[in-house]
Design a protein around this motif. Structure first.
Motif, mmCIF file in Angstrom:
data_model
loop_
_atom_site.group_PDB
_atom_site.id
_atom_site.type_symbol
_atom_site.label_atom_id
_atom_site.label_comp_id
_atom_site.label_asym_id
_atom_site.label_seq_id
_atom_site.Cartn_x
_atom_site.Cartn_y
_atom_site.Cartn_z
ATOM 1 N N SER A 282 0.829 -1.202 0.000
ATOM 2 C CA SER A 282 0.000 0.000 0.000
ATOM 3 C C SER A 282 0.863 1.252 0.000
ATOM 4 O O SER A 282 0.559 2.235 -0.689
ATOM 5 C CB SER A 282 -0.927 -0.004 1.221
ATOM 6 N N ALA A 285 2.320 1.742 -3.473
ATOM 7 C CA ALA A 285 1.297 2.219 -4.404
ATOM 8 C C ALA A 285 0.972 3.685 -4.145
ATOM 9 O O ALA A 285 0.795 4.474 -5.084
ATOM 10 C CB ALA A 285 0.037 1.362 -4.273
ATOM 11 N N SER A 286 0.905 4.058 -2.866
ATOM 12 C CA SER A 286 0.612 5.447 -2.520
ATOM 13 C C SER A 286 1.721 6.370 -2.992
ATOM 14 O O SER A 286 1.464 7.465 -3.510
ATOM 15 C CB SER A 286 0.431 5.583 -1.001
ATOM 16 N N ALA A 288 3.807 5.822 -5.483
ATOM 17 C CA ALA A 288 3.791 5.896 -6.943
ATOM 18 C C ALA A 288 2.693 6.839 -7.431
ATOM 19 O O ALA A 288 2.900 7.637 -8.358
ATOM 20 C CB ALA A 288 3.590 4.498 -7.531
ATOM 21 N N LYS A 289 1.524 6.746 -6.795
ATOM 22 C CA LYS A 289 0.415 7.618 -7.174
ATOM 23 C C LYS A 289 0.760 9.072 -6.887
ATOM 24 O O LYS A 289 0.493 9.969 -7.707
ATOM 25 C CB LYS A 289 -0.843 7.212 -6.414
ATOM 26 N N LEU A 290 1.373 9.311 -5.734
ATOM 27 C CA LEU A 290 1.727 10.672 -5.356
ATOM 28 C C LEU A 290 2.751 11.256 -6.322
ATOM 29 O O LEU A 290 2.652 12.409 -6.746
ATOM 30 C CB LEU A 290 2.271 10.678 -3.930
ATOM 31 N N SER A 292 3.197 10.454 -9.408
ATOM 32 C CA SER A 292 2.544 10.721 -10.686
ATOM 33 C C SER A 292 1.786 12.042 -10.645
ATOM 34 O O SER A 292 1.834 12.836 -11.592
ATOM 35 C CB SER A 292 1.587 9.575 -11.025
ATOM 36 N N ILE A 293 1.105 12.283 -9.525
ATOM 37 C CA ILE A 293 0.364 13.538 -9.372
ATOM 38 C C ILE A 293 1.317 14.724 -9.395
ATOM 39 O O ILE A 293 1.064 15.747 -10.035
ATOM 40 C CB ILE A 293 -0.447 13.517 -8.063
#
Length: 410
Positions: A282, A285-286, A288-290, A292-293
């Motif tokens: 988790s 994933a968090s 990686a998402k951050l 990308s943003i």
């Protein structure tokens, strides 16, 4: 300090007296530094060790920094619990343990150590197993030790092996042994209760059928190679439960030898690490998402890791505003922007307050003095500092603070 570390890092949280003690230490000036920057393998293994009900300890790094859980600490005299070398455990146990740690560190096989506990009742002994801890690249970073209680039966007519197996069945962990060919010769009752397998299904190589189909081949290959070479091994796989679901488990084994040096097979333990594994996935994933943003955001965003605010993954707009070029990555913000200190600007202190309290900060029309490409500039920005939280509203082990700036005309 205790409240901050204890509530911020899951590998300290609800992990007994030892977890509380470690959380109370000021790690900033230690060899390991703040827990924000600790290696993933250290955090996962430490969380497993401290949370285990069985006797476990982690000896980390080449200095073998000693991290026992409450149960393991009780069997050694004068155990230490902070950032010290394991040589401080006590002269007698250290003299026995150190050579084994050195051998495991050098990827050598070691047999379990039979250790007489200083605080035990008469005839109380422990079988200490040692296996390597590796990072994601397979490099040895520490040594994991487990202790299983063995008491020599007073009735000399009682079979020792039968007695030992009765003892291991009372231990709240999965314990197993194999024959020289690698076939499993013994699994304690916890295996059968956990997996739902019968004895006929599990022994030999049947235990592999309880691993997830996607993990079975790799686990079998790694185990058989270790058995052939008579070396310790460390497996991560999804293990079948009696209710039909799968949970992540860590399987560690070490070779056994008799007094003449003949190989007898392996002995090891299986530990449920499902929550730690999911938390790590988790977190990744968090992150990686951050990232990308951040990279696609139309405003300037910088990510700062840890209390030293190490600049990480700034987007191009942020790099342009800071005006120091792309080499700012990996450096503390105070070094990247010394003008924040030299000009007595409050932003580093505000960021530290956000870090320690978890409270978001926002301001409109703040003047920021920035040396851009060698020239001091005075600009007006809307600034937001926000901590990143987990789904459970606890701060992530890696603190990442976005700093969003929107320029306005002065």
């Amino acid at each position: 300090m205790e409240s901050f570390y204890y509530n911020t890092y899951p590998f300290f949280l609800n992990k007994g007296k030892m977890g509380q003690f470690l959380a109370s230490q000021d790690w900033s000036n230690s060899a390991l530094g703040n827990p924000d920057g600790w290696p993933v393998s250290l955090k996962i293994t430490l969380g497993t060790v401290l949370g285990a009900s069985t006797k476990m300890a982690l000896f980390w790094g080449q200095d073998f920094l000693f991290f026992p859980n409450d149960a393991y600490a009780a069997i050694l005299d004068n155990p230490i619990h902070s950032d010290q070398k394991a040589a401080r455990i006590g002269h007698e146990p250290w003299a026995l343990i150190q050579p084994l740690l050195e051998r495991v560190w050098n990827a050598e096989a070691v047999e379990p150590l039979v250790y007489q506990s200083v605080d035990s009742f008469e005839n109380q002994r422990y079988l200490l197993n040692f296996s390597p801890v590796t990072d994601e690249n397979g490099v040895i970073t520490g040594v994991l030790s487990t202790a299983t209680a063995f008491v020599q039966p007073s009735d000399q007519n009682q079979e020792s092996e039968t007695y030992d197996r009765q003892v291991t069945d009372t231990v709240p962990a999965i314990i197993w042994t194999t024959k020289p060919d690698g076939g499993c010769s013994y699994l304690n009752k916890q295996w059968y209760e956990y997996t739902g397998q019968t004895k006929a299904q599990a022994e030999g190589f049947g235990w592999l059928d309880a691993t997830h189909p996607e993990d079975k081949d790799a686990s079998s290959k790694q185990f058989l190679e270790a058995n052939e070479q008579h070396i310790p091994f460390h497996l991560l796989y999804r293990l079948h439960q009696h209710d039909g679901t799968y949970r992540w488990a860590m399987d560690k084994g070490s070779p056994r030898f008799d007094a003449e040096g003949n190989y007898l097979g392996m002995i090891g333990t299986v530990i449920d690490i499902h929550e730690q594994k999911l938390a790590e996935e988790s977190l990744r994933a968090s992150e990686a998402k951050l990232r990308s943003i951040v990279s696609t955001a139309p405003v300037a965003i910088g990510l700062f890791v840890g209390r030293d605010l190490i600049v990480e993954n700034p987007n191009q707009t942020f790099i342009d505003i800071v005006g120091k070029g792309p080499d700012i990555v990996g450096k503390p913000l105070r070094e990247v922007m010394p003008e924040l200190i030299e000009q007595n600007q409050p932003f580093l202190q505000i960021l530290d307050d956000v870090f320690t309290t978890g409270q978001r900060f926002h301001s409109y029309g703040s003047e920021v003095k920035i040396v851009q490409n060698g020239v001091m500039t005075h600009n007006i920005y809307n600034i937001t500092y926000s901590p990143v939280l987990t789904k459970k509203e606890r701060y992530m082990p890696f603190w990442i603070l976005p700093w969003t700036l929107q320029a306005r005309q002065k």
